[in-house]
Design a protein around this motif. Structure first.
Motif, mmCIF file in Angstrom:
data_model
loop_
_atom_site.group_PDB
_atom_site.id
_atom_site.type_symbol
_atom_site.label_atom_id
_atom_site.label_comp_id
_atom_site.label_asym_id
_atom_site.label_seq_id
_atom_site.Cartn_x
_atom_site.Cartn_y
_atom_site.Cartn_z
ATOM 1 N N VAL A 89 1.155 9.436 -4.471
ATOM 2 C CA VAL A 89 1.217 10.864 -4.249
ATOM 3 C C VAL A 89 1.667 12.238 -3.570
ATOM 4 C CG1 VAL A 89 -1.349 12.048 -2.234
ATOM 5 C CG2 VAL A 89 -1.800 9.676 -3.673
ATOM 6 N N GLU A 90 2.970 11.898 -2.557
ATOM 7 C CA GLU A 90 3.348 12.584 -2.605
ATOM 8 C C GLU A 90 4.261 13.387 -3.010
ATOM 9 O OE1 GLU A 90 5.803 10.376 0.947
ATOM 10 O OE2 GLU A 90 4.621 10.130 1.703
ATOM 11 N N ASP A 111 -4.949 15.600 -3.458
ATOM 12 C CA ASP A 111 -4.517 15.265 -2.038
ATOM 13 C C ASP A 111 -5.717 14.576 -0.607
ATOM 14 O OD1 ASP A 111 -6.531 17.466 -1.987
ATOM 15 O OD2 ASP A 111 -5.751 18.978 -1.025
ATOM 16 N N THR A 144 0.721 -1.355 0.282
ATOM 17 C CA THR A 144 -0.017 -0.064 -0.076
ATOM 18 C C THR A 144 0.436 1.375 0.409
ATOM 19 O OG1 THR A 144 -0.093 0.249 2.529
ATOM 20 C CG2 THR A 144 -1.828 -1.491 1.301
ATOM 21 N N LYS A 145 2.431 1.076 0.227
ATOM 22 C CA LYS A 145 3.145 1.876 0.376
ATOM 23 C C LYS A 145 3.297 2.894 -0.677
ATOM 24 C CE LYS A 145 7.927 0.234 0.628
ATOM 25 N NZ LYS A 145 8.808 -0.117 1.520
ATOM 26 N N THR A 187 -5.958 8.419 -1.209
ATOM 27 C CA THR A 187 -5.450 7.437 -0.367
ATOM 28 C C THR A 187 -5.078 5.823 -0.329
ATOM 29 O OG1 THR A 187 -7.296 7.159 1.464
ATOM 30 C CG2 THR A 187 -5.737 9.121 2.275
ATOM 31 N N PRO A 188 -4.258 5.321 -0.150
ATOM 32 C CA PRO A 188 -4.428 3.563 -0.112
ATOM 33 C C PRO A 188 -5.834 2.944 0.169
ATOM 34 C CG PRO A 188 -2.602 4.127 0.364
ATOM 35 C CD PRO A 188 -3.141 5.258 0.527
ATOM 36 N N ALA A 229 0.841 5.817 -1.562
ATOM 37 C CA ALA A 229 1.222 7.396 -1.104
ATOM 38 C C ALA A 229 2.030 7.427 -1.327
ATOM 39 C CB ALA A 229 1.012 6.598 0.379
ATOM 40 N N THR A 230 2.913 7.081 -1.358
ATOM 41 C CA THR A 230 4.743 7.644 -2.367
ATOM 42 C C THR A 230 4.178 8.089 -3.322
ATOM 43 O OG1 THR A 230 5.890 5.924 -0.680
ATOM 44 C CG2 THR A 230 6.993 7.358 -2.513
#
Length: 622
Positions: free
Chosen positions: A527-528, A559, A520-521, A562-563, A524-525
């Motif tokens: 998106v960052e 923004d 899942t990370k 999320t996963p 998120a990465t």
């Protein structure tokens, strides 16, 4: 070449009652699909909106059409396409109550035979109107498999004379002709000649050619197709033999992918079949021109003669010994009976890598349906094979689980190498994160030489990114890219590098494999990284179960992504800095990415009333 038709019928229903009969006939016939008018018929294999357009599309494809409707519907719909009766697929009208079966077109291309089969299922008499069929029980212009009419241009006058009362002298053996009701007489005014010889025939003499000749060929690698064709036709001409008496083109298996051999078979309108070297070597005692050089090269003492003899068997003979040109050879065998090519050697295997699109049948390309109908084997993930529905019936299924991708491709290649016709089934487009690339990768590894002889074709499908884009508007209207976030096959460092490049390039991005249960990370990465290069309110589109039950499209801000909002059934589209939302009255929205036409508009100062440019601002345009 003889027009090829797809005799897997499309049972076309315009009403719910018609669909019931169509389903009954499809199931009884054991092949075909039920096609139903959208809004009138539910639960069919294929839906369509416009009847005439759909009928014409099927007709152009060469599909056999069984319309559960009035004959007039078919006549009015297809009449603009009628030009050459030799190019018409079977078209039948079946009364909605099952009381009548009427072949309308392609009577001698399968319509009459199909009408007889369907009428038996319905326990009614087929309304066959073809005069020769009704009178004599056979169709000389549509002989059975293994026979060809030598002079079809003379058929009309010949059969007209027979219908007028003329008798026919049968010159040669043809049991299927004797089984009919032709007025056969030793003193017939007309002649029906059965021969493998090149006889011209006339209005009073029809010529029937039984497929008793085997054409064995050999050639150097990448030999010119015209050279082989010229050699064969000159050999046949010298021997006074008709090309229409050739049952098939035969050679050694290492020549299965030889363009010249395949082109010759296509030109003669016969199958190409191939034998292993060991099988050809068994014919060495019967060869007229055995060669140790050939044996050293391919493992048998003669390719063309050996192939011709293997095809006709021990009861046949070598009619014409090896004849050769600079880079090709040919020989001719003769059998006392029609040669059944399907039992000899093997065909060149075919592998079709097909894409189903997002899932719904209406998003599946017609070419995929045509390909799948013609294959013997289906290979793929169980769910994908299930999505084929009735198209999968009658095929050998080879279903596998997720994660067994390489096994699927190997099995598909192995089956095709055995001479089978195989569809490797993928979702979406087979060339986008699917099995097409893996297929060619395995070929490139060079593990098996016979894989390289397989005829491989990739048939496109609608990808998930196209489906999602279409559902939400036009977010892919400008430059875009796709990135898979799965690091099972690609190191995360490489993925992260691509993310940064795409973010800096301001591409619209489609994320495949965005998350999994253990992973899942990565999303998120991603998106960052994107938030460093584009606005927080950049539209993000989540397309889930596209083309399937439970389909949904969600639009949110970058923004907000999320996963936990995403799974493996979701494709994620992230807009660029120029992507825009248009709110709709129902609370939903469109998303599009402009290409810059607004900037171009100021070039034009005014237009005339027709919309044509009347004056261009030359200074600005320059």
């Amino acid at each position: 070449m003889t027009q090829k038709f797809d005799h897997s019928p499309a049972f076309v229903a315009l009403t719910a009652e018609g669909a019931k009969l169509a389903t009954r006939l499809r199931d009884a016939f054991g092949a075909g699909e039920v096609h139903g008018r959208t809004g009138r018929v539910e639960g069919v294999d294929v839906s369509f909106d416009e009847t005439i357009t759909h009928l014409q599309s099927l007709f152009r494809e060469g599909r056999a059409i069984v319309g559960i409707c009035a004959a007039g519907v078919l006549i009015r719909g297809l009449s603009p396409l009628l030009a050459d009766k030799r190019a018409e697929p079977p078209v039948l009208a079946v009364a909605e109550n099952g009381s009548a079966v009427v072949p309308l077109l392609g009577g001698h291309h399968g319509a009459n035979d199909l009408a007889k089969v369907l009428s038996e299922k319905l326990e009614v008499s087929a309304s066959i109107t073809t005069a020769s069929d009704n009178r004599f029980g056979i169709a000389l212009d549509n002989p059975p498999a293994g026979w060809k009419l030598g002079n079809p241009g003379d058929y009309k006058d010949f059969i007209a004379a027979v219908l007028a009362g003329a008798s026919v002298k049968l010159n040669g053996e043809a049991e299927w002709v004797k089984a009919g009701n032709l007025p056969i007489s030793d003193n017939g005014a007309l002649t029906l000649t059965v021969t493998e010889k090149a006889v011209a025939g006339s209005k009073t003499e029809l010529v029937l050619h039984p497929a008793t000749l085997s054409l064995g060929v050999g050639c150097e690698r990448n030999a010119d197709a015209q050279e082989l064709s010229t050699l064969v036709h000159e050999t046949l001409k010298i021997e006074g033999l008709s090309p229409k008496a050739v049952a098939g083109v035969f050679s050694i298996d290492v020549k299965a992918d030889e363009t010249a051999v395949q082109a010759l078979a296509a030109e003669l309108d016969v199958p190409a079949r191939f034998f292993a070297a060991a099988e050809l070597e068994e014919q060495t005692p019967r060869l007229k021109t055995p060669s140790d050089i050939v044996f050293a090269e391919v493992g048998c003492h003669g390719v063309s003669e050996g192939s011709a003899l293997t095809a006709v068997g021990s009861e046949g003979k070598l009619l014409v010994a090896k004849n050769k040109s600079k880079r090709a050879t040919c020989a001719i065998g003769q059998s006392s009976n029609v040669i059944e090519t399907s039992t000899l050697g093997q065909a060149r295997g075919k592998l079709f890598v097909v894409g189903l699109g997002p899932g719904d049948q209406c998003w599946r390309a017609p070419e995929v349906d045509r390909v799948v109908r013609g294959v013997t084997d289906l290979v793929g993930y169980h769910l994908y094979l299930d999505l084929l529905g009735p198209l999968a019936e009658g095929k050998d299924r080879h279903g596998y689980e997720l994660g067994e991708e390489e096994m699927r491709v190997r099995i598909a290649l192995n089956l095709a190498a055995e001479g089978r016709s195989v569809a490797l089934v993928c979702s979406g487009d087979p060339g986008i994160y699917a099995m097409a690339a893996l297929t060619f990768e395995l070929l490139d590894r060079g593990e098996r030489a016979d894989w390289n002889r397989v005829d491989i074709k990739v048939t496109p499908g609608i990808s998930a990114l196209q489906g999602a884009s279409a559902r939400i508007g036009a977010p892919l209207g400008h430059d875009f890219c796709t990135i898979s976030l799965s690091d099972l096959l690609t190191p995360w460092e490489a993925i992260e590098k691509r993310l940064n490049a795409a973010a800096q390039g301001d591409f619209v991005i489609a994320f495949y494999n965005p998350v999994s249960r253990r992973r899942t990370k990565q999303l998120a990465t991603a998106v960052e990284i994107l938030l460093q290069h584009r606005p927080a309110d950049t539209p993000v589109m989540l397309g889930r179960n596209l083309g399937r039950e439970g389909e949904s499209m969600t639009v949110l801000r970058l923004d907000e992504l999320t996963p936990d909002q995403v799974d493996m059934l979701t494709v994620v589209l992230v807009g660029s800095s120029t992507s825009r939302k248009i709110e709709k009255s129902d609370g939903t929205c469109w998303v599009y990415t402009p290409r810059g036409y607004e900037k171009k508009a100021h070039l034009y100062e005014n237009f005339d009333e027709t919309g044509e440019v009347k004056q261009i601002n030359e200074e600005t345009a320059a």
